[in-house]
Design an enzyme around this catalytic site. Sequence first.
Site, PDB file in Angstrom:
ATOM      1  N   ARG A   1       0.835  -1.207   0.000  1.00 57.49           N
ATOM      2  CA  ARG A   1       0.000   0.000   0.000  1.00 57.49           C
ATOM      3  C   ARG A   1       0.866   1.252   0.000  1.00 57.49           C
ATOM      4  O   ARG A   1       0.543   2.253  -0.646  1.00 57.49           O
ATOM      5  CB  ARG A   1      -0.933  -0.013   1.206  1.00 57.49           C
TER       6      ARG A   1
ATOM      7  N   CYS B   1      -0.896   6.006   9.380  1.00 57.29           N
ATOM      8  CA  CYS B   1      -1.285   4.695   8.852  1.00 57.29           C
ATOM      9  C   CYS B   1      -2.463   4.919   7.901  1.00 57.29           C
ATOM     10  O   CYS B   1      -2.485   5.893   7.157  1.00 57.29           O
ATOM     11  CB  CYS B   1      -1.635   3.722   9.982  1.00 57.29           C
TER      12      CYS B   1
END
Length: 216
Positions: A90, A169
């Site tokens: 990601r 995050c």
Amino acid sequence: TGIFSAPRVWWTFRVYGFRNVGVLDGGFPKWKIEYPDLVESGDQESAKEPHPIFPLTLNAEMVSSREDVEAILLKRMRTSQIVDARSQGRFVGKDPEPRPGLRSGHMPGALSVPFTELLQPDGCIKPPEELFKAFRQGGMELPYLRPRFAWIKTMLGLTQRPRTITTSCGSGLTAAGLSWALHLIGCNVEQQSLYDGSWTEWATVHQENPQGFIHP
């Protein structure tokens, strides 16, 4: 979920001034294995006595906004470092985000230290020396180690004064896991900040004009 969400609760308590707070290492899954006779199920009775009221003091410096992070980027990370807890896929933009329509990638100059790499196979956090090495391998400078952890810094020959730390995050959950792990190796959580909106806010705001704010 092991200890993926518990550090966020720990961090929230610390933000509001509570210092005597801990995380159950390995979480409920490990507890069930080690203490099967100490597991209850079913409805729980509400407390009959009123809960005490504790004074709350918000440490606003522990929470970063999008504007705070943009200011860090405009200074080209000279005084701060941003570390991302998402998976490497990601982070580099190869794997999709779990939220539909949200592009993957990362903030320019951010560092990647996936929270999953800080855990042992049984779900417990790794020992301090392994955490330290994992953060260093991610490119981090580690500031303000408490005295009892100074031997790690000496062992690795680190003498420079490093930059401050902002964790991030996908939505502010596992970023707290990084904050907790950093705290365990001596980087006091009160000397860190957490970008609460994290990648979900960042990529949403900069979705239409990613130049300079989203890599790759």
